[in-house]
Design a protein around this motif. Sequence first.
Motif, mmCIF file in Angstrom:
data_model
loop_
_atom_site.group_PDB
_atom_site.id
_atom_site.type_symbol
_atom_site.label_atom_id
_atom_site.label_comp_id
_atom_site.label_asym_id
_atom_site.label_seq_id
_atom_site.Cartn_x
_atom_site.Cartn_y
_atom_site.Cartn_z
ATOM 1 N N LEU A 22 -5.273 8.393 7.032
ATOM 2 C CA LEU A 22 -5.465 7.538 5.855
ATOM 3 C C LEU A 22 -4.741 8.124 4.643
ATOM 4 C CD1 LEU A 22 -6.726 5.047 4.576
ATOM 5 C CD2 LEU A 22 -8.803 6.349 4.164
ATOM 6 N N ALA A 23 -4.851 9.436 4.464
ATOM 7 C CA ALA A 23 -4.176 10.080 3.342
ATOM 8 C C ALA A 23 -2.657 9.916 3.464
ATOM 9 C CB ALA A 23 -4.551 11.556 3.285
ATOM 10 N N MET A 25 -0.931 7.539 5.095
ATOM 11 C CA MET A 25 -0.518 6.150 4.833
ATOM 12 C C MET A 25 -0.484 5.852 3.344
ATOM 13 S SD MET A 25 -3.136 4.213 7.339
ATOM 14 C CE MET A 25 -2.827 2.626 6.572
ATOM 15 N N THR A 26 -1.559 6.284 2.655
ATOM 16 C CA THR A 26 -1.697 5.962 1.243
ATOM 17 C C THR A 26 -0.585 6.636 0.438
ATOM 18 O OG1 THR A 26 -4.070 6.006 1.638
ATOM 19 C CG2 THR A 26 -3.356 5.834 -0.636
ATOM 20 N N LEU A 27 -0.395 7.930 0.689
ATOM 21 C CA LEU A 27 0.609 8.667 -0.074
ATOM 22 C C LEU A 27 2.015 8.153 0.211
ATOM 23 C CD1 LEU A 27 -0.831 12.276 0.050
ATOM 24 C CD2 LEU A 27 -0.686 10.716 -1.900
ATOM 25 N N THR A 29 2.947 5.129 1.107
ATOM 26 C CA THR A 29 3.172 3.851 0.432
ATOM 27 C C THR A 29 3.339 4.057 -1.071
ATOM 28 O OG1 THR A 29 1.809 2.827 2.126
ATOM 29 C CG2 THR A 29 2.293 1.496 0.188
ATOM 30 N N PHE A 30 2.525 4.976 -1.620
ATOM 31 C CA PHE A 30 2.610 5.266 -3.053
ATOM 32 C C PHE A 30 3.967 5.888 -3.402
ATOM 33 C CE2 PHE A 30 1.943 8.304 -6.561
ATOM 34 C CZ PHE A 30 1.577 7.418 -7.551
ATOM 35 N N THR A 50 4.095 3.993 8.346
ATOM 36 C CA THR A 50 2.783 3.605 7.824
ATOM 37 C C THR A 50 2.031 2.716 8.813
ATOM 38 O OG1 THR A 50 3.758 3.655 5.623
ATOM 39 C CG2 THR A 50 1.609 2.638 5.821
ATOM 40 N N THR A 51 2.744 1.734 9.375
ATOM 41 C CA THR A 51 2.033 0.821 10.278
ATOM 42 C C THR A 51 1.587 1.533 11.556
ATOM 43 O OG1 THR A 51 4.076 0.038 11.294
ATOM 44 C CG2 THR A 51 3.249 -1.221 9.433
ATOM 45 N N TYR A 52 2.399 2.462 12.069
ATOM 46 C CA TYR A 52 1.963 3.185 13.266
ATOM 47 C C TYR A 52 0.795 4.122 12.956
ATOM 48 C CZ TYR A 52 5.550 1.345 16.351
ATOM 49 O OH TYR A 52 6.302 0.511 17.123
ATOM 50 N N PHE A 54 -1.425 3.482 10.723
ATOM 51 C CA PHE A 54 -2.552 2.554 10.572
ATOM 52 C C PHE A 54 -3.141 2.224 11.954
ATOM 53 C CE2 PHE A 54 -3.766 -1.932 8.871
ATOM 54 C CZ PHE A 54 -5.058 -1.499 8.630
ATOM 55 N N MET B 51 -2.147 -4.316 13.345
ATOM 56 C CA MET B 51 -1.995 -3.212 12.394
ATOM 57 C C MET B 51 -0.570 -3.176 11.820
ATOM 58 S SD MET B 51 -4.912 -2.591 13.866
ATOM 59 C CE MET B 51 -4.656 -1.966 15.522
ATOM 60 N N GLN B 52 0.296 -4.051 12.323
ATOM 61 C CA GLN B 52 1.651 -4.109 11.770
ATOM 62 C C GLN B 52 1.859 -5.341 10.902
ATOM 63 O OE1 GLN B 52 3.629 -3.443 15.560
ATOM 64 N NE2 GLN B 52 3.992 -1.327 14.948
ATOM 65 N N LEU B 57 -2.266 -4.082 5.519
ATOM 66 C CA LEU B 57 -2.243 -2.684 5.086
ATOM 67 C C LEU B 57 -2.989 -2.505 3.760
ATOM 68 C CD1 LEU B 57 1.390 -1.478 5.834
ATOM 69 C CD2 LEU B 57 -0.701 -0.416 6.630
ATOM 70 N N PHE B 61 -6.255 0.589 1.831
ATOM 71 C CA PHE B 61 -5.976 1.123 0.501
ATOM 72 C C PHE B 61 -7.010 0.655 -0.523
ATOM 73 C CE2 PHE B 61 -1.258 0.965 1.932
ATOM 74 C CZ PHE B 61 -1.461 2.082 2.713
ATOM 75 N N ALA B 242 -2.225 0.561 -2.644
ATOM 76 C CA ALA B 242 -1.975 1.997 -2.485
ATOM 77 C C ALA B 242 -1.919 2.682 -3.843
ATOM 78 C CB ALA B 242 -0.677 2.223 -1.721
ATOM 79 N N VAL B 243 -1.293 2.033 -4.822
ATOM 80 C CA VAL B 243 -1.241 2.599 -6.168
ATOM 81 C C VAL B 243 -2.665 2.707 -6.732
ATOM 82 C CG1 VAL B 243 -0.430 2.200 -8.524
ATOM 83 C CG2 VAL B 243 1.110 1.785 -6.597
ATOM 84 N N VAL B 246 -4.434 5.783 -5.281
ATOM 85 C CA VAL B 246 -3.983 7.044 -5.881
ATOM 86 C C VAL B 246 -4.490 7.149 -7.324
ATOM 87 C CG1 VAL B 246 -1.959 8.375 -6.592
ATOM 88 C CG2 VAL B 246 -1.970 7.213 -4.385
ATOM 89 N N LEU B 268 -12.323 10.351 2.176
ATOM 90 C CA LEU B 268 -11.338 9.840 3.137
ATOM 91 C C LEU B 268 -11.998 9.424 4.445
ATOM 92 C CD1 LEU B 268 -8.393 12.345 2.601
ATOM 93 C CD2 LEU B 268 -8.291 9.877 2.269
ATOM 94 N N SER B 272 -12.232 5.695 5.884
ATOM 95 C CA SER B 272 -11.693 5.417 7.218
ATOM 96 C C SER B 272 -12.724 4.691 8.068
ATOM 97 C CB SER B 272 -11.309 6.709 7.934
ATOM 98 O OG SER B 272 -10.398 7.434 7.183
#
Lengths: 171, 426
Positions: A22-23, A25-27, A29-30, A50-52, A54, B51-52, B57, B61, B242-243, B246, B268, B272
Amino acid sequence: MTSFSLKSMLERLEETAMALLLAFMTLLTFVQVVLRYVFNSGWVWSLEATTYAFAALVLVGMSYGVRTKSHIAVDLVTRRLPPRMRHVAAIIAVALCLLYCGMMFYGSALFVQRLAALGNDARDIPVAKWVLTFVMPLGFALLSYRFLMAGWHVLTGADDDMEYHEHGEQS
Amino acid sequence: MIAVGLLLALFVFLLLGIPVAISLGLASTLTMLIFGDHSLLSMAQKFFHTMQVYPLLAVPFFILAGTFLTTGGVARRMINFANALVGHYRGGLAMAALLASAFFAAVSGSAPATVVAVGSVMIAGMVTSGYTKPFAAGVICNAGTLGILIPPSLVMVVYGAITESSIGRLFIAGILPGIVLTIAMMATISFIARKQDLPRQDRVDFRTVVRTFREAVWGLLLIVIILGGIYAGVFTPTEAAAVSAVYAFVIAVFVYGDITIKDVPHVLVESSRITVMLMFIIANAFMFAYLLTTMQIPQAASDFIGGMGLPVWGFLLVLNLLLLAAGNFMEPTSVVLILTPIVFPIAMKMGIDPIHLGVLMVVNMQIGLVTPPVGLNLFVTAGVAKMSLEDTIKASAPWLAVLLVVLLLITFVPWISLVIPDLIGA
């Protein structure tokens, strides 16, 4: 038994894997957004990675959900059944869950096998597709293991039902 | 025939207490094996490809952002600000709870999370100030449903993903209905407060209003980032999510300092866990939807309803009843996932705007959240208020009238949902 058994190691591994994925993916994308606006660039492989990640998160996490009893179920009827009937219903339910796991495991094994036969790499990551999807049969194998454990607890009477609760945090 | 068998199997599995996700997947794979010419391989492939789906996605987030905000003291500062604004009116603390819920809904995409964030502080607060517990619980339980109407909204993300509608447009469409509902509830609180002579608090000076605003502003800014960013085309809803995650991490850990770096792994794992719970349902529902489509069930349903010659308003009424009934038994995402593939093509044929349909579904789901037997907000409120489920249901029931009035308004006045997206051309 020390707490350092194989079982608790598996549990720690699951949690660590989920948190890291999770960390990641998030980072990723950011960082992608930052790269685009600040440096006017980006990594091509970012989205696919990211998708894999996920997919891996969800597939590893499914069995964790059984262990922490967080999958949502409707206990409207089973809750009101007399103990004996509830026991029977729980056994049938676990059996059907195992049937599901079996079918999905078989389907995903075929999926990975097909990808291995085709031998293609992923679009932007230089790794074979079947390697990236291998987590799917693995995830369903883990899920089967958890349901076997749950089934054993129901049969031996440690749990009078699968005891799913409507945990409230989502949607 | 096949459709009936499929739905029957799904129903039986659900009642046996099998998790919603597995009930969906099992009913689909079994039907596929018996009637379909598609293999288990294609089902597994469909599962994996969920998931794709890029818009989905946003789900992990937004959940991560929400967990940081809930544990990071953002809600508490929003409550202080809301209280400084409206606390001095009669019934002010209840109004502040409602307003704080609306604020929190604007940074969180989840209704139960909104109940937890605001309710865990405000129910006790209202009770010590002389409100009855059922009244306090009723307000929190229903105000919490704003979480899925005021953007961001997880239910809208899911609806947008399956119908391929613009999630940005859906988010913006939820703003005015959210304000309408907040005002309707505010008026109701005011009315009850006068009748029951509920307490008011001392008016705070303007300096306090400014101070509480400045403390809460870090949280409130998030909605500006999300909506502004999506609307200005700076980023996609997924990137906005995602932003947000963060950003929420930074304000919770570094600005407010309510949680430390050491707590982050726990946040986290918890996020999850919630993500997996939702995505497992969604992935199985995608197999279910895939099966429906290959069996041409939506077309059959569409022809059937079309053949009935229902006028648009009649269809909308039937749709509301269907959604309300389904919302009683399942949580919002599942209902949207199961029913959208069936009703969406019919609604499109009748010329209903996809964005209006999305908002309408969300408001129906809000009502489902506060009605038994399966109402997530009821369970969560009962937990937060330490009341029995029965008492919580009774406490929440009167507010249903407000929600139903707003539902009718939103159903038959598409303008409320569409005016802002049309105006700014999102």
